[in-house]
Design an enzyme around this catalytic site. Structure first.
Site, PDB file in Angstrom:
ATOM      1  N   CYS A  88       0.844  -1.193   0.000  1.00 20.11           N
ATOM      2  CA  CYS A  88       0.000   0.000   0.000  1.00 20.11           C
ATOM      3  C   CYS A  88       0.885   1.251   0.000  1.00 20.11           C
ATOM      4  CB  CYS A  88      -0.982  -0.053   1.174  1.00 20.11           C
ATOM      5  SG  CYS A  88      -2.328   1.143   1.050  1.00 20.11           S
ATOM      6  N   HIS A 178      -3.322  -5.634   0.252  1.00 19.39           N
ATOM      7  CA  HIS A 178      -2.868  -5.981   1.605  1.00 19.39           C
ATOM      8  C   HIS A 178      -2.844  -7.493   1.804  1.00 19.39           C
ATOM      9  CE1 HIS A 178      -2.821  -1.961   3.509  1.00 19.39           C
ATOM     10  NE2 HIS A 178      -3.764  -1.686   2.611  1.00 19.39           N
ATOM     11  N   GLU A 180      -1.460  -9.010   4.042  1.00 22.04           N
ATOM     12  CA  GLU A 180      -1.419  -9.283   5.482  1.00 22.04           C
ATOM     13  C   GLU A 180      -2.785  -9.183   6.145  1.00 22.04           C
ATOM     14  OE1 GLU A 180      -1.534  -4.822   5.589  1.00 22.04           O
ATOM     15  OE2 GLU A 180      -1.047  -6.412   4.171  1.00 22.04           O
TER      16      GLU A 180
END
Length: 234
Positions: A88, A178, A180
């Protein structure tokens, strides 16, 4: 065998991606840069650099003064070949230091589990190879990379954001999405801000939960491949 991880917001930690890297033998030194955490002067002793997300432009030094030293670390990594993963804001910062352009509130916003389309260049990429041609990932952005660095390899796009992933050189990757993040992260997002952008938070959570089994499998493999690059070279 350690990675330097730059965290730019209180809630923007390495999440499941960091846990998977640790399982593969890559320890994490997480610096809470947003809270005054001290960044090292250089990357000595670190096998990779990971820069996480945050609601800043990559040159917003007035709001986030730690970004200047993070940019210097990214420049060092590009110069020396230390593997990089920017997520990001981290991807935007990597593009910026390598000569690309990032624009604030550019195009339509994206939030929630979003379909990405891999480009042919991703087929033999060390991190993206083995992923399906269309893959879901969690998004949460309003800013975007509007021009890639001249020497970047463009790897993935989405309907609302052309530049979802790229590589600079042999071992520096930027991903706008993302890997994660989990559905639980979405529960913590500002519901009213999402509503103003045309999103319903509860629906975003439901969609992400539906996509989670496949997403978990895909991004765990992605993390494993990054760990391999960091520990063993591309």
């Amino acid at each position: 065998m350690r990675a330097l991880v730059v965290q730019n917001t209180p809630t923007g930690g390495p999440g499941r991606f960091g846990s998977r890297l640790a399982q593969q033998g890559l320890g994490l030194d997480v610096v809470h840069a947003w809270d005054g955490g001290r960044l090292p002067e250089d990357l000595t002793g670190h096998r990779s650099l990971i820069v996480l997300g945050g609601g800043y432009m990559p040159d917003a030094d007035d709001r986030a003064p730690w970004l200047a030293p993070v940019r210097a670390l990214a420049e060092e990594a590009l110069r020396t070949g230390v593997p990089v993963l920017g997520i990001c804001l981290g991807a935007q910062l990597l593009a910026y230091v390598a000569g690309g352009t990032v624009r604030a509130e550019h195009g339509l916003p994206e939030s929630g589990s979003t379909e990405l389309t891999l480009r042919p260049e991703a087929l033999d990429d060390p991190l993206f190879q083995g992923l399906p041609a269309r893959v879901k990932a969690v998004e949460h952005r309003v800013d975007a990379i509007s021009r890639l660095p001249r020497n970047a390899r463009w790897l993935a796009s989405s309907e609302r954001c052309p530049v979802q992933a790229f590589r600079v050189g042999e071992s520096a990757w930027g991903v706008q999405f993302h890997p994660e993040a989990t559905p639980q992260h979405i529960r913590g997002w500002d519901a009213e801000a999402l509503r103003r952008q045309g999103f319903d938070r509860d629906e975003l959570v439901r969609t992400a939960e539906r996509d989670e089994p496949e997403s978990l499998r895909n991004w765990q493999g992605f993390a494993d491949r990054f760990a391999s690059v960091a520990l063993n070279g591309a």
